[in-house]
Design a protein around this motif. Structure first.
Motif, mmCIF file in Angstrom:
data_model
loop_
_atom_site.group_PDB
_atom_site.id
_atom_site.type_symbol
_atom_site.label_atom_id
_atom_site.label_comp_id
_atom_site.label_asym_id
_atom_site.label_seq_id
_atom_site.Cartn_x
_atom_site.Cartn_y
_atom_site.Cartn_z
ATOM 1 N N TYR A 198 0.821 -1.207 0.000
ATOM 2 C CA TYR A 198 0.000 0.000 0.000
ATOM 3 C C TYR A 198 0.858 1.261 0.000
ATOM 4 O O TYR A 198 0.487 2.277 -0.617
ATOM 5 N N GLY A 199 1.971 1.236 0.681
ATOM 6 C CA GLY A 199 2.863 2.381 0.676
ATOM 7 C C GLY A 199 3.428 2.652 -0.709
ATOM 8 O O GLY A 199 3.532 3.805 -1.135
ATOM 9 N N ILE A 200 3.794 1.587 -1.421
ATOM 10 C CA ILE A 200 4.311 1.746 -2.786
ATOM 11 C C ILE A 200 3.230 2.322 -3.696
ATOM 12 O O ILE A 200 3.478 3.222 -4.506
ATOM 13 N N LEU A 201 2.003 1.807 -3.545
ATOM 14 C CA LEU A 201 0.909 2.293 -4.385
ATOM 15 C C LEU A 201 0.614 3.763 -4.107
ATOM 16 O O LEU A 201 0.461 4.553 -5.056
ATOM 17 N N LEU A 202 0.536 4.145 -2.850
ATOM 18 C CA LEU A 202 0.118 5.498 -2.494
ATOM 19 C C LEU A 202 1.231 6.525 -2.653
ATOM 20 O O LEU A 202 0.963 7.673 -3.032
ATOM 21 N N ARG A 203 2.476 6.127 -2.391
ATOM 22 C CA ARG A 203 3.568 7.104 -2.355
ATOM 23 C C ARG A 203 4.462 7.068 -3.588
ATOM 24 O O ARG A 203 5.212 8.024 -3.832
#
Length: 308
Positions: A198-203
């Motif tokens: 999720y961090g990769i997707l959002l950031r």
């Protein structure tokens, strides 16, 4: 002390900065290209200008075909009739709410699904793509969909308009292709730094996908703004109708009134140019929003359509 001016003459400097003159063939190409594009723009804009002129024209000029680019017999009767109706503003607010909520839900679902499908190492990826493609060509039909929505108690609610069309397979495939074309090394570097999925997707992924996201928002917003059949089918209360259903009923009522030879001049005027007024009122919000995201439109579609 003698000073020598070593600067070149202005004319020679200006001639050098301009560079070589274009060839005669290239100038001919530019001229032909300008003529063709001018014709295309004129053909494209004429229907919009004609509809706008008809919306402000008198009914008798419309029926005799005398309205082209400028209004004839300037008249605001239909606009006054529509905008003075409180139901119009209620339905307009409904359409705004339906469009915003539906677009947000559709973007969240489409983005998550497309990001998952873009991972080639995902087990069952081919099956998930096949499920999406199957729904693109086959569906349950009108009656099964109506029965399903009714049994889920979604009728006369926002969700009857939002959920059945939450994901467009075409938009899904465009976003999937866009995510596949992004460098894998960026995500690997982010994972090494400790970011999760999720961090990769959002950031990482989403900040690099502004073009395709803006394009998909435009696609979904236009679809839900113009959608009238879901509201017409699943809504029984007039205060829940989208504005497109209101305008559709207005056209039907004006047509029926004109067939029955209504006596009042106001009714006759409304029957004459109601179609043009409804088109203007429906298209105007989208035309006002489009210039702000137009710069993302072409690049988003082209980048997302490199691969299928």
């Amino acid at each position: 002390m003698v000073t020598v001016d070593v600067r070149e003459p202005p004319a020679r400097t200006q001639q050098r900065s301009r560079g070589p003159r274009p060839s005669r063939g290239y100038r001919v190409f530019q001229g032909v290209n300008a003529v063709i594009l001018t014709v295309v723009v004129a053909v494209t804009l004429y229907p919009f200008i004609n509809i706008l002129a008809r919306s402000f024209s008198n009914e008798r000029y419309i029926r005799t075909g005398q309205v082209n680019l400028l209004p004839r017999g300037f008249n605001l009767t239909t606009y006054r009739h529509v905008m003075s109706d409180s139901a119009f503003w209620t339905n307009y607010r409904n359409t705004l709410v339906y469009t915003v909520v539906a677009t947000i839900i559709s973007m969240v679902l489409t983005t998550c699904y497309a990001y998952v499908l873009s991972k080639r190492h995902l087990k069952g990826r081919g099956f998930l793509v096949g499920v999406a493609l199957f729904t693109m060509f086959f569906n349950g039909g009108l009656i099964p969909n109506y029965v399903l929505v009714s049994h889920l108690n979604l009728r006369n609610t926002l969700w009857a308009v939002v959920l059945p069309n939450a994901i467009s397979v075409f938009n899904l495939l465009v976003m999937k292709s866009f995510f596949e074309n992004q460098p894998v090394e960026l995500e690997e570097a982010a994972a090494v730094d400790g970011l999760g999925t999720y961090g990769i997707l959002l950031r990482i992924v989403l900040p690099l996908s502004k073009a395709v996201i803006a394009t998909m928002i435009l696609f979904y917003a236009v679809f839900f703004w113009n959608s009238w059949f879901s509201g017409f089918l699943y809504m029984d209360r007039s205060d829940l109708f989208p504005v497109t259903v209101y305008l559709r009923n207005l056209i039907a009522g004006a047509t029926t009134g004109s067939d029955q030879t209504a006596s009042s001049d106001s009714a006759i005027q409304i029957a004459g140019n109601i179609q043009a007024v409804t088109v203007v009122l429906t298209v105007a919000p989208i035309m006002l929003v489009y210039p702000f995201i137009q710069r993302y439109f072409v690049s988003g579609v082209m980048l997302g359509a490199v691969k299928g």
